[in-house]
Write a protein that holds these residues in place. Structure first.
Motif, PDB file in Angstrom:
ATOM      1  N   UNK A 190     -15.521  15.671  -7.181  1.00 12.55           N
ATOM      2  CA  UNK A 190     -14.526  15.000  -6.348  1.00 12.55           C
ATOM      3  C   UNK A 190     -13.152  15.556  -6.719  1.00 12.55           C
ATOM      4  N   UNK A 191     -12.461  16.120  -5.702  1.00 14.30           N
ATOM      5  CA  UNK A 191     -11.176  16.747  -5.957  1.00 14.30           C
ATOM      6  C   UNK A 191     -10.153  16.257  -4.941  1.00 14.30           C
ATOM      7  N   UNK A 192      -8.889  16.281  -5.400  1.00 14.91           N
ATOM      8  CA  UNK A 192      -7.769  15.956  -4.521  1.00 14.91           C
ATOM      9  C   UNK A 192      -7.394  17.199  -3.721  1.00 14.91           C
ATOM     10  N   UNK A 193      -7.334  17.053  -2.392  1.00 13.35           N
ATOM     11  CA  UNK A 193      -7.005  18.186  -1.518  1.00 13.35           C
ATOM     12  C   UNK A 193      -5.507  18.243  -1.264  1.00 13.35           C
ATOM     13  N   UNK A 194      -4.943  17.129  -0.810  1.00 11.15           N
ATOM     14  CA  UNK A 194      -3.502  17.080  -0.543  1.00 11.15           C
ATOM     15  C   UNK A 194      -2.963  15.728  -0.979  1.00 11.15           C
ATOM     16  N   UNK A 195      -1.678  15.709  -1.321  1.00 14.05           N
ATOM     17  CA  UNK A 195      -0.966  14.470  -1.645  1.00 14.05           C
ATOM     18  C   UNK A 195       0.493  14.696  -1.294  1.00 14.05           C
ATOM     19  N   UNK A 196       0.983  14.002  -0.315  1.00 12.54           N
ATOM     20  CA  UNK A 196       2.352  14.204   0.171  1.00 12.54           C
ATOM     21  C   UNK A 196       3.058  12.869   0.326  1.00 12.54           C
ATOM     22  N   UNK A 197       4.371  12.902   0.111  1.00  5.95           N
ATOM     23  CA  UNK A 197       5.188  11.715   0.336  1.00  5.95           C
ATOM     24  C   UNK A 197       5.348  11.482   1.839  1.00  5.95           C
ATOM     25  N   UNK A 198       5.253  10.216   2.226  1.00  2.70           N
ATOM     26  CA  UNK A 198       5.373   9.892   3.653  1.00  2.70           C
ATOM     27  C   UNK A 198       5.870   8.473   3.803  1.00  2.70           C
ATOM     28  N   UNK A 199       6.253   8.159   5.037  1.00  2.00           N
ATOM     29  CA  UNK A 199       6.630   6.792   5.393  1.00  2.00           C
ATOM     30  C   UNK A 199       5.513   6.207   6.243  1.00  2.00           C
ATOM     31  N   UNK A 200       4.908   5.152   5.731  1.00  2.00           N
ATOM     32  CA  UNK A 200       3.798   4.504   6.453  1.00  2.00           C
ATOM     33  C   UNK A 200       4.340   3.281   7.168  1.00  2.00           C
ATOM     34  N   UNK A 201       4.257   3.282   8.505  1.00  2.00           N
ATOM     35  CA  UNK A 201       4.774   2.186   9.306  1.00  2.00           C
ATOM     36  C   UNK A 201       3.636   1.209   9.546  1.00  2.00           C
ATOM     37  N   UNK A 202       3.842  -0.032   9.169  1.00  4.53           N
ATOM     38  CA  UNK A 202       2.796  -1.010   9.383  1.00  4.53           C
ATOM     39  C   UNK A 202       3.125  -2.343   8.781  1.00  4.53           C
ATOM     40  N   UNK A 203       4.042  -2.375   7.816  1.00  6.89           N
ATOM     41  CA  UNK A 203       4.442  -3.645   7.226  1.00  6.89           C
ATOM     42  C   UNK A 203       5.392  -4.384   8.170  1.00  6.89           C
ATOM     43  N   UNK A 204       5.225  -5.650   8.281  1.00 13.30           N
ATOM     44  CA  UNK A 204       6.079  -6.469   9.154  1.00 13.30           C
ATOM     45  C   UNK A 204       6.890  -7.441   8.324  1.00 13.30           C
ATOM     46  N   UNK A 205       8.062  -7.763   8.843  1.00 12.42           N
ATOM     47  CA  UNK A 205       8.923  -8.733   8.183  1.00 12.42           C
ATOM     48  C   UNK A 205       8.332 -10.126   8.385  1.00 12.42           C
ATOM     49  N   UNK A 206       8.349 -11.000   7.352  1.00  6.96           N
ATOM     50  CA  UNK A 206       7.808 -12.355   7.532  1.00  6.96           C
ATOM     51  C   UNK A 206       8.545 -13.130   8.607  1.00  6.96           C
ATOM     52  N   UNK A 207       8.136 -14.367   8.840  1.00  9.32           N
ATOM     53  CA  UNK A 207       8.682 -15.244   9.865  1.00  9.32           C
ATOM     54  C   UNK A 207       8.545 -14.661  11.267  1.00  9.32           C
TER      55      UNK A 207
END
Length: 221
Positions: free
Chosen positions: A162-179
């Motif tokens: 088992x090997x790591x192929x790629x690892x990159x910094x990114x912005x993941x959109x999916x978290x929502x503000x409460x209320x």
């Protein structure tokens, strides 16, 4: 009183033989009757044995017909045993893809979530996912989480290399503000891809399975 037989000697001898013939005739008739009775007894005994033999032959035919009727079940049983043996041989070399995917999910670190998992005996394991990263310039804990995942996957008995192929910094959109605020927030993550090989038993036939893992539910910041 003295009795004197005045008949000639020849007549006296003939009368003696005539009486003897009568006894001989009676004895012959008795012998014939004995032979007839014996023959009748032997005939009746033979007839009984013959009837018994015929009855046994008829029963044998009935049992044989029943055995012939059940012989098809015997052949079916042997066919089922052969199929069972083939199935057991095939199952002995089968890889349970569902169980393997479950094992992969059980070794995931809490801070790692997967976007997709593809598992096949031919192509092996391929997965992609994300893990949160910090904004500092120091060594990010996200990479430690990815390394932890790779180590755990290599420890599974069915997986290796088992090997790591790629690892990159990114912005993941999916978290929502409460209320209930519908405006999503971008999370700083490290997106990664990894591959691995599957230990295939000798009796296993090629089979594939692809499992899509949904993203985790929306959470607070």
């Amino acid at each position: 009183m003295v009795r004197v037989n005045l008949l000639p000697r020849e007549v006296i001898e003939r009368r003696k033989y005539e009486q003897l013939y009568r006894y001989v005739f009676i004895g012959a008739v008795g012998m014939v009757l004995i032979v007839l009775f014996a023959y009748a007894g032997i005939f009746l005994l033979g007839q009984q044995k013959s009837d018994k033999l015929q009855t046994l032959q008829e029963e044998t035919k009935q049992y044989q017909s029943q055995a012939d009727a059940f012989s098809i079940f015997e052949s079916k049983e042997q066919e089922l045993l052969d199929r069972e043996q083939v199935a057991q041989t095939a199952l002995a070399g089968r890889i349970d893809m569902g169980m393997l995917a479950e094992e992969v999910s059980l070794v995931l670190p809490d801070e790692v979530w997967l976007g997709s998992v593809s598992i096949s005996e031919k192509d092996g394991l391929s997965l992609s996912g994300n893990t949160p990263r910090s904004t500092s310039e120091s060594v990010d804990v996200a990479y430690k989480s990815i390394a932890k995942l790779l180590v755990r996957l290599n420890e599974l008995p069915t997986l290796f290399d088992v090997w790591l192929v790629t690892a990159t910094n990114a912005d993941w959109v999916g978290w929502s503000v409460p209320e209930g605020d519908a405006v999503p927030l971008a999370a700083k993550v490290v997106g990664f891809q990894a591959t691995g090989k599957i230990e295939i038993p000798a009796a296993s036939a090629a089979s594939t399975g692809t499992i899509a893992v949904p993203a985790p539910p929306a959470a607070g910041n």
